[in-house]
Design a protein around this motif. Sequence first.
Motif, PDB file in Angstrom:
ATOM      1  N   GLU A 126       0.822  -1.212   0.000  1.00  0.00           N
ATOM      2  CA  GLU A 126       0.000   0.000   0.000  1.00  0.00           C
ATOM      3  C   GLU A 126       0.857   1.264   0.000  1.00  0.00           C
ATOM      4  O   GLU A 126       0.484   2.283  -0.586  1.00  0.00           O
ATOM      5  N   ASN A 127       2.016   1.215   0.639  1.00  0.00           N
ATOM      6  CA  ASN A 127       2.865   2.409   0.748  1.00  0.00           C
ATOM      7  C   ASN A 127       3.931   2.482  -0.346  1.00  0.00           C
ATOM      8  O   ASN A 127       4.938   3.172  -0.176  1.00  0.00           O
ATOM      9  N   ARG A 128       3.694   1.803  -1.443  1.00  0.00           N
ATOM     10  CA  ARG A 128       4.589   1.892  -2.591  1.00  0.00           C
ATOM     11  C   ARG A 128       4.583   3.327  -3.132  1.00  0.00           C
ATOM     12  O   ARG A 128       3.638   4.096  -2.877  1.00  0.00           O
ATOM     13  N   PRO A 129       5.602   3.706  -3.883  1.00  0.00           N
ATOM     14  CA  PRO A 129       5.590   5.029  -4.525  1.00  0.00           C
ATOM     15  C   PRO A 129       4.392   5.161  -5.460  1.00  0.00           C
ATOM     16  O   PRO A 129       3.999   4.198  -6.114  1.00  0.00           O
ATOM     17  N   LYS A 130       3.813   6.336  -5.506  1.00  0.00           N
ATOM     18  CA  LYS A 130       2.653   6.587  -6.363  1.00  0.00           C
ATOM     19  C   LYS A 130       3.041   7.504  -7.523  1.00  0.00           C
ATOM     20  O   LYS A 130       3.705   8.517  -7.329  1.00  0.00           O
ATOM     21  N   ARG A 131       2.611   7.127  -8.713  1.00  0.00           N
ATOM     22  CA  ARG A 131       2.928   7.929  -9.900  1.00  0.00           C
ATOM     23  C   ARG A 131       2.299   9.317  -9.797  1.00  0.00           C
ATOM     24  O   ARG A 131       2.900  10.315 -10.224  1.00  0.00           O
ATOM     25  N   ARG A 132       1.118   9.405  -9.208  1.00  0.00           N
ATOM     26  CA  ARG A 132       0.400  10.681  -9.161  1.00  0.00           C
ATOM     27  C   ARG A 132       1.073  11.724  -8.268  1.00  0.00           C
ATOM     28  O   ARG A 132       0.814  12.913  -8.412  1.00  0.00           O
ATOM     29  N   THR A 133       1.927  11.281  -7.338  1.00  0.00           N
ATOM     30  CA  THR A 133       2.589  12.241  -6.456  1.00  0.00           C
ATOM     31  C   THR A 133       3.920  12.732  -7.022  1.00  0.00           C
ATOM     32  O   THR A 133       4.558  13.613  -6.434  1.00  0.00           O
ATOM     33  N   GLY A 134       4.330  12.177  -8.171  1.00  0.00           N
ATOM     34  CA  GLY A 134       5.499  12.685  -8.872  1.00  0.00           C
ATOM     35  C   GLY A 134       6.752  12.745  -8.015  1.00  0.00           C
ATOM     36  O   GLY A 134       7.128  11.766  -7.375  1.00  0.00           O
ATOM     37  N   ILE A 135       7.392  13.924  -7.990  1.00  0.00           N
ATOM     38  CA  ILE A 135       8.639  14.083  -7.229  1.00  0.00           C
ATOM     39  C   ILE A 135       8.378  14.390  -5.759  1.00  0.00           C
ATOM     40  O   ILE A 135       9.326  14.533  -4.980  1.00  0.00           O
ATOM     41  N   SER A 136       7.112  14.490  -5.386  1.00  0.00           N
ATOM     42  CA  SER A 136       6.761  14.796  -3.993  1.00  0.00           C
ATOM     43  C   SER A 136       6.257  13.549  -3.275  1.00  0.00           C
ATOM     44  O   SER A 136       5.150  13.530  -2.719  1.00  0.00           O
ATOM     45  N   GLN A 137       7.041  12.497  -3.311  1.00  0.00           N
ATOM     46  CA  GLN A 137       6.657  11.268  -2.629  1.00  0.00           C
ATOM     47  C   GLN A 137       6.641  11.494  -1.120  1.00  0.00           C
ATOM     48  O   GLN A 137       7.504  12.185  -0.575  1.00  0.00           O
ATOM     49  N   PRO A 138       5.644  10.939  -0.400  1.00  0.00           N
ATOM     50  CA  PRO A 138       5.540  11.181   1.044  1.00  0.00           C
ATOM     51  C   PRO A 138       6.624  10.514   1.878  1.00  0.00           C
ATOM     52  O   PRO A 138       6.898  10.938   2.989  1.00  0.00           O
ATOM     53  N   LEU A 139       7.252   9.472   1.336  1.00  0.00           N
ATOM     54  CA  LEU A 139       8.274   8.752   2.085  1.00  0.00           C
ATOM     55  C   LEU A 139       9.666   9.085   1.558  1.00  0.00           C
ATOM     56  O   LEU A 139       9.840   9.416   0.387  1.00  0.00           O
ATOM     57  N   SER A 140      10.645   8.984   2.431  1.00  0.00           N
ATOM     58  CA  SER A 140      12.019   9.302   2.051  1.00  0.00           C
ATOM     59  C   SER A 140      12.567   8.260   1.089  1.00  0.00           C
ATOM     60  O   SER A 140      12.018   7.161   0.943  1.00  0.00           O
ATOM     61  N   GLU A 163      10.267   3.355 -11.600  1.00  0.00           N
ATOM     62  CA  GLU A 163       9.973   4.646 -12.223  1.00  0.00           C
ATOM     63  C   GLU A 163      10.424   5.813 -11.344  1.00  0.00           C
ATOM     64  O   GLU A 163      11.130   6.725 -11.802  1.00  0.00           O
ATOM     65  N   VAL A 164      10.004   5.780 -10.091  1.00  0.00           N
ATOM     66  CA  VAL A 164      10.292   6.894  -9.186  1.00  0.00           C
ATOM     67  C   VAL A 164      11.788   7.016  -8.907  1.00  0.00           C
ATOM     68  O   VAL A 164      12.347   8.122  -8.898  1.00  0.00           O
ATOM     69  N   SER A 165      12.445   5.895  -8.688  1.00  0.00           N
ATOM     70  CA  SER A 165      13.875   5.945  -8.391  1.00  0.00           C
ATOM     71  C   SER A 165      14.682   6.395  -9.602  1.00  0.00           C
ATOM     72  O   SER A 165      15.659   7.140  -9.470  1.00  0.00           O
ATOM     73  N   TYR A 166      14.284   5.975 -10.792  1.00  0.00           N
ATOM     74  CA  TYR A 166      14.981   6.395 -12.008  1.00  0.00           C
ATOM     75  C   TYR A 166      14.843   7.902 -12.215  1.00  0.00           C
ATOM     76  O   TYR A 166      15.819   8.597 -12.559  1.00  0.00           O
ATOM     77  N   ASN A 167      13.630   8.420 -11.994  1.00  0.00           N
ATOM     78  CA  ASN A 167      13.400   9.861 -12.127  1.00  0.00           C
ATOM     79  C   ASN A 167      14.262  10.647 -11.144  1.00  0.00           C
ATOM     80  O   ASN A 167      14.878  11.656 -11.510  1.00  0.00           O
ATOM     81  N   GLU A 168      14.297  10.198  -9.896  1.00  0.00           N
ATOM     82  CA  GLU A 168      15.082  10.906  -8.884  1.00  0.00           C
ATOM     83  C   GLU A 168      16.574  10.786  -9.167  1.00  0.00           C
ATOM     84  O   GLU A 168      17.338  11.739  -8.953  1.00  0.00           O
ATOM     85  N   LEU A 169      16.995   9.639  -9.640  1.00  0.00           N
ATOM     86  CA  LEU A 169      18.400   9.440  -9.996  1.00  0.00           C
ATOM     87  C   LEU A 169      18.816  10.427 -11.090  1.00  0.00           C
ATOM     88  O   LEU A 169      19.874  11.068 -10.999  1.00  0.00           O
ATOM     89  N   CYS A 170      17.983  10.573 -12.114  1.00  0.00           N
ATOM     90  CA  CYS A 170      18.275  11.516 -13.199  1.00  0.00           C
ATOM     91  C   CYS A 170      18.281  12.951 -12.693  1.00  0.00           C
ATOM     92  O   CYS A 170      19.133  13.762 -13.111  1.00  0.00           O
ATOM     93  N   ARG A 171      17.360  13.298 -11.812  1.00  0.00           N
ATOM     94  CA  ARG A 171      17.316  14.654 -11.268  1.00  0.00           C
ATOM     95  C   ARG A 171      18.596  14.975 -10.507  1.00  0.00           C
ATOM     96  O   ARG A 171      19.190  16.048 -10.681  1.00  0.00           O
ATOM     97  N   GLN A 172      19.032  14.053  -9.661  1.00  0.00           N
ATOM     98  CA  GLN A 172      20.232  14.298  -8.865  1.00  0.00           C
ATOM     99  C   GLN A 172      21.475  14.383  -9.739  1.00  0.00           C
ATOM    100  O   GLN A 172      22.364  15.213  -9.487  1.00  0.00           O
ATOM    101  N   LEU A 173      21.550  13.548 -10.760  1.00  0.00           N
ATOM    102  CA  LEU A 173      22.688  13.624 -11.683  1.00  0.00           C
ATOM    103  C   LEU A 173      22.678  14.950 -12.441  1.00  0.00           C
ATOM    104  O   LEU A 173      23.746  15.539 -12.712  1.00  0.00           O
ATOM    105  N   ALA A 174      21.494  15.435 -12.785  1.00  0.00           N
ATOM    106  CA  ALA A 174      21.374  16.724 -13.480  1.00  0.00           C
ATOM    107  C   ALA A 174      21.820  17.869 -12.571  1.00  0.00           C
ATOM    108  O   ALA A 174      22.522  18.786 -13.020  1.00  0.00           O
TER     109      ALA A 174
END
Length: 291
Positions: free
Chosen positions: A186-200, A253-264
């Motif tokens: 249930e607490n998996r990352p959600k696509r709808r919350t984008g880069i504002s995931q509630p969990l660290s 999906e979420v981890s790949y997006n965050e990985l790309c953001r941090q590398l950028a």
Amino acid sequence: ATKLHAPSSLIQNHHFGHSHSIILRNTAVPSDPGDHYSFDEIKAVETRLENIERDASDLLSGFYEPHLKSFSVRPGSAQEMSVTSTCFALQTIFATDDCSIFSNCADLNMKFQVDAMDDAKKSTKIPVRGVVKALLRARWREEDMFQVPLLLYTILKIDKNRSVLNADMDEELCHRVKQLIAATIENRPKRRTGISQPLSDYITYLITDSLAELVELTPKNSTGDIGLGGLPSSVLPEGAESTALLALTRCVEVSYNELCRQLAFKSAGDMSSFDVSRLSYSLLTYIRASN
């Protein structure tokens, strides 16, 4: 070896009564990047680590509290099971394929043996099977998304042969395992919350690790009685197998997006936005979920 910044005074071993603690002392990194520690200093760290490995059995048993079937940071002060400490202690025992270094202090047999019950009561060894059951019955909270995936991963990893997590579990244990799985999915990352995931990113990694363990241990030709994670269907939430795969997909999906953001951020020199911890855990999550 010359790249390692680890002086010989890094690790200190302390004894308090019958318990032990290992303190990693903070030391300043040389101001000059080229000023590395000598071979002898690094070798001294290796020697100290070998000593810790040799004494691992005694060190770990010093934190165990038999009346609670629990490991505590400060033995004698706890009034109930310390879930987090016990999970990490069990993971330490099973961190390698060869657990023999702990055979002097722990009973590693996960199978139930009626004839051995009386001997087990007299034994001074840590009963790993009993500790696993005590962990499941402990007062952990299903909304605590640090403990839940950590606990789920620990019991799945330790009881690979399903000596405890099988159809013979009582109603309470079945309910507890189902709670762990349901809360993790249930607490998996959600696509709808984008880069504002509630969990660290760290918690997301713990969730990913436990979900991946469930999927990896699922039999290829599972029957109606055995499903996700090689667990009996009675402990699985409805549709658990498909939702677990969906959850892992979202983790990718979420981890790949965050990985790309941090590398950028790093590439652009935006050090106010760059976070090495987020980079590290998003990379770990991506590797774990995609494999």
